[in-house]
Design a protein around this motif. Structure first.
Motif, PDB file in Angstrom:
ATOM      1  N   THR A  15       2.410  -6.080   0.603  1.00 36.35           N
ATOM      2  CA  THR A  15       3.667  -5.469   0.188  1.00 36.35           C
ATOM      3  C   THR A  15       4.536  -6.502  -0.512  1.00 36.35           C
ATOM      4  O   THR A  15       4.778  -7.579   0.021  1.00 36.35           O
ATOM      5  N   PHE A  16       4.975  -6.157  -1.725  1.00 38.97           N
ATOM      6  CA  PHE A  16       5.887  -7.028  -2.460  1.00 38.97           C
ATOM      7  C   PHE A  16       7.319  -6.586  -2.217  1.00 38.97           C
ATOM      8  O   PHE A  16       7.594  -5.390  -2.190  1.00 38.97           O
ATOM      9  N   THR A  18      10.458  -6.083  -3.997  1.00 42.61           N
ATOM     10  CA  THR A  18      10.930  -6.009  -5.385  1.00 42.61           C
ATOM     11  C   THR A  18      12.369  -5.507  -5.395  1.00 42.61           C
ATOM     12  O   THR A  18      12.838  -4.959  -4.389  1.00 42.61           O
ATOM     13  N   PRO A  19      13.058  -5.707  -6.511  1.00 43.07           N
ATOM     14  CA  PRO A  19      14.440  -5.218  -6.598  1.00 43.07           C
ATOM     15  C   PRO A  19      14.538  -3.715  -6.325  1.00 43.07           C
ATOM     16  O   PRO A  19      15.535  -3.239  -5.798  1.00 43.07           O
ATOM     17  N   LEU A  23       7.143  -2.684  -2.346  1.00 43.43           N
ATOM     18  CA  LEU A  23       6.088  -2.091  -3.166  1.00 43.43           C
ATOM     19  C   LEU A  23       4.761  -2.426  -2.502  1.00 43.43           C
ATOM     20  O   LEU A  23       4.376  -3.589  -2.429  1.00 43.43           O
ATOM     21  N   ASN A  64       8.100 -13.542  -1.226  1.00 41.36           N
ATOM     22  CA  ASN A  64       8.286 -12.117  -1.511  1.00 41.36           C
ATOM     23  C   ASN A  64       7.039 -11.274  -1.288  1.00 41.36           C
ATOM     24  O   ASN A  64       6.942 -10.186  -1.823  1.00 41.36           O
ATOM     25  N   ASN A 280       4.670   5.165  -9.769  1.00 42.72           N
ATOM     26  CA  ASN A 280       5.374   3.912  -9.558  1.00 42.72           C
ATOM     27  C   ASN A 280       5.320   3.601  -8.062  1.00 42.72           C
ATOM     28  O   ASN A 280       5.864   4.330  -7.244  1.00 42.72           O
ATOM     29  N   ALA A 282       6.715   1.614  -6.181  1.00 42.19           N
ATOM     30  CA  ALA A 282       7.933   1.316  -5.432  1.00 42.19           C
ATOM     31  C   ALA A 282       8.604   2.606  -4.951  1.00 42.19           C
ATOM     32  O   ALA A 282       9.487   2.565  -4.106  1.00 42.19           O
TER      33      ALA A 282
END
Ligand SMILES: Nc1ncnc2c1ncn2[C@@H]1O[C@H](COP(=O)(O)OP(=O)(O)OP(=O)(O)O)[C@@H](O)[C@H]1O
Ligand code: SF4
Ligand SMILES: [Mg+2]
Lengths: 335, 316
Positions: A15-16, A18-19, A23, A64, A280, A282
């Motif tokens: 899992t990233f 992200t802003p 994700l 991250n 997407n 996210a």
């Protein structure tokens, strides 16, 4: 030792942060790989193949990124291992052929040195022995006049030759597992086939296991014993290659097969026959990630993620609430 | 490679030619006839006549240039009517001082900038990186003359270190320890400016390089961080650094006179200012010529180094 698979992946998640929020590029992936086996991982661009490959190696940068689950490689746990523990595995247990040979070689270092660096630093060879072995490796991967090419810079070589150098580097430590991440992206058709055949024969020669990552089913059809189809980070279907080709149950696998780009297509062409785009990651919903593009989708699909379920044949699993009828009756309505 | 060097050399010769024409014409730009400019107003008619004959001053400009460049190529830059010394001799004593200053300051600047940039780039926006970036930005905004004044106040006056203040210059030949002491403050001042530039350029390029796929590839070989930084990241990141250093060092040669003037160090900059104020135009001409050619040569050298560091440059 022998009853244990070479690679065993359980409930792996990457899992990233992200802003746009977390994700999940790899979502609950589990599989085993035996010695001498070739596994194909297929999926569209963005389905998480590269992230999975790097997570398997422990190569993912730590900032991250959160990795959970387990990756056991030759008896060593990769998830949560320290860099120095991973360094011991890299090159001697597992090596990777990167996606783009134009960027994966150091542009200002002679290719020979990029090979014998591994041999000297990691495998304790002296300069002369490393040089001899590096030239042997260049020869092994089919680079003509290897002794001269040893002194070449990457920019003096064609894309196909560079990818052969990358393969030579990966082979230098005689790894038990080779992960090839779309090794033929950006190369022209005849070269693609040559590189794939090379990997195939090297696998047999050196007794390695190979994970062959691609978005191109044509590549894996004849070169793998098992397949893992990924969609938006999740396992869509997995099983022996023949079963997945002929008896697939998951509509995405079907769509992928029908739209399968031929070896002659340009790399990264969108799979035109599958309407819509991958989600997407996210902002995916709770249900089946394929639902927005699936002709069989129901409310159940949109609300609950389908679990992996066994199909008729051993080792064949699929994730779908309304699987296609087996034996690939194209007209068969979903159950 | 040979073709690349030949091409660059041809450009170099062209630029040096333009510089020589400019320096030659300098004398003609000034009001009054060249003989007066060179010999001053008090020169005797006989001396003027001799100069006219020697330089062919009543012949066309092109011929005058050819005569002049012929002298220059034989090492004859004329004799100053004020100091009555050959211009070349004056330059010969002043130039080594600049070279020494530049050498020391650059060694200091690189010795600081390279390791710190390597550290900072490993964790962009980490504590060390933010501290160094903020610190270097602060240093960048302080003009050199303020730095030197602060250094003099602190080191020479408050700490009372002898041989570091203004007018304490001693030549390398007479006592090298005192010489180094006397060059300490100007070297440090020049080093500070260079350090800031080098640190920022190298840090930015390293951060870009470290994102490259070949760095991930190097990691996947199982190499240690140290080796990856020095063997894989440093060289491809140092191309812009070398280009910047060339321009910067050229700038120091041409513009180091602020510190020289403030501390009365008799380098070229100091000599040039003195020559201008005493209307010693022949000396001005000689210094302009030598400095300009020096700047061009330094840039040429650094271009050449760049093409060694990145062999792709010379193969286009
Ligand atoms: N460092 C990262 N930070 C945030 N998101 C990332 C990062 N790396 C990858 N992703 C996301 O993870 C998803 C999967 O990317 P990945 O590169 O694994 O796809 P892929 O299947 O290899 O595609 P391709 O066939 O184009 O190579 C993408 O949505 C991508 O945007
Ligand atoms: S679970 Fe539903 S949406 Fe997903 S593939 Fe199966 S039928 Fe389609
Ligand atoms: Mg990829």
């Amino acid at each position: 030792m022998s009853d244990q698979p070479l690679l065993s992946v359980r409930n792996l998640n990457t899992t990233f942060a992200t802003p746009a929020g977390p994700l999940r590029a790899v979502d609950d992936v589990s599989f085993d790989l035996d010695a001498n086996e070739t596994l194909g991982i297929v999926g569209e661009s963005g389905s998480g193949k590269t992230v999975l490959a790097r997570t398997l190696m422990g190569l993912q940068p730590r900032q991250n990124v959160a990795v959970t689950g387990s990756v056991r490689l030759a008896g060593h746990e990769v998830v949560g291992a320290s860099t120095s523990q991973l360094r011991e595995l890299w090159s001697s247990e597992v090596a990777m052929v990167f996606q783009d040979p134009m960027t994966s070689l150091n542009p200002v270092m002679r290719v020979g040195r990029q090979i014998d660096e591994v041999l000297r630093v990691r495998h304790g060879m002296d300069r002369a022995a490393a040089r001899t072995r590096a030239i042997e490796l260049l020869d092994l991967v089919g680079i003509p006049s290897a002794a001269q090419r040893y002194r070449a810079y990457p920019f003096e070589l064609s894309g196909g030759m560079r990818q052969r150098v990358v393969i030579a580097i990966a082979l230098a430590g005689q790894p038990r597992l080779l992960i090839a991440d779309e090794p033929t992206t950006g190369l022209d058709v005849t070269i693609q086939a040559q590189i794939l055949d090379l990997l195939d024969s090297l696998r047999a020669q050196m007794g390695m296991s190979v994970i062959m990552i691609t978005h191109d089913l044509g590549v894996v059809a004849t070169r793998t014993s098992r397949l893992l189809v990924m969609y938006a980070g999740r396992m869509a279907e997995t099983g022996p290659t023949g079963d997945v080709f002929r008896q697939h149950r998951m509509p995405y696998t079907r769509a992928l097969l029908e739209s399968s780009p031929k070896l002659s297509n340009a790399p990264h062409t969108r799979l035109a026959a599958i309407p819509g785009q991958p989600p997407n990651l996210a902002r995916v919903g709770p249900g089946c990630h394929f639902a927005p593009r699936c002709g069989y989708a129901t409310d159940q699909c949109r609300n609950d993620a389908p679990p992996l379920e066994p199909a008729d044949r051993p080792g064949h699993l699929f994730a779908c609430w309304h699987p296609l009828a087996p034996l690939s009756e194209t007209t068969g309505a979903p159950s | 490679m040979a073709r690349y060097v030949a091409r660059r050399l041809a450009t170099l010769v062209g630029i040096v030619f333009v510089i020589s024409v400019g320096s030659f014409y300098l004398i003609h730009l000034l009001p009054g006839d060249p003989a007066t400019v060179i010999l001053g107003t008090g020169a005797s008619p006989a001396a003027r006549a001799a100069l006219y004959r020697q330089l062919g001053l009543n012949r066309p400009l092109v011929t005058q240039y050819l005569v002049w460049i012929g002298h220059v190529l034989h090492g004859n830059l004329g004799v100053s009517f004020i100091s009555e010394t050959p211009v070349l001799a004056t330059i010969r004593t002043a130039l080594p001082i600049d070279l020494e200053l530049i050498l020391i300051s650059q060694v200091l600047a690189f010795a600081g900038a390279i390791p710190l940039a390597m550290r900072a780039a490993r964790r962009p926006n980490g504590i060390l990186d933010r501290t160094l970036s903020a610190g270097s930005f602060t240093l960048l905004s302080i003009p050199p003359f303020i730095i030197i004044v602060l250094l003099v106040l602190l080191v020479s006056i408050k700490w009372g270190l002898a041989n570091t203040g203004p007018s304490s210059y001693v030549s390398l030949g007479s006592d090298w320890i005192v010489n180094l002491e006397s060059l300490a403050l100007p070297s440090i001042t020049l080093a500070v400016g260079s350090f800031v530039i080098y640190f920022r350029v190298l840090r930015a390029d390293l951060i870009t390089t470290l994102q490259e796929e070949f760095i991930t590839m190097a990691r996947s070989k199982g190499l240690r961080q140290r080796r990856i930084m020095w063997r894989h990241a440093f060289r491809p990141s140092s191309v812009a650094l070398l280009g910047t250093a060339g321009v910067n060092i050229g700038g120091l040669l041409a513009g180091g006179f602020v510190v020289e003037y403030l501390l009365s160090i008799p380098g070229l900059g100091y000599t040039l200012i003195a020559a201008i104020s005493s209307s010693d135009y022949l000396l001005v001409q000689g210094i302009v010529l030598v400095v300009s050619v020096g700047v061009v040569l330094i840039n040429f050298l650094f271009d050449f180094l760049t093409s060694i560091v990145d062999p792709r440059i010379s193969r286009e």
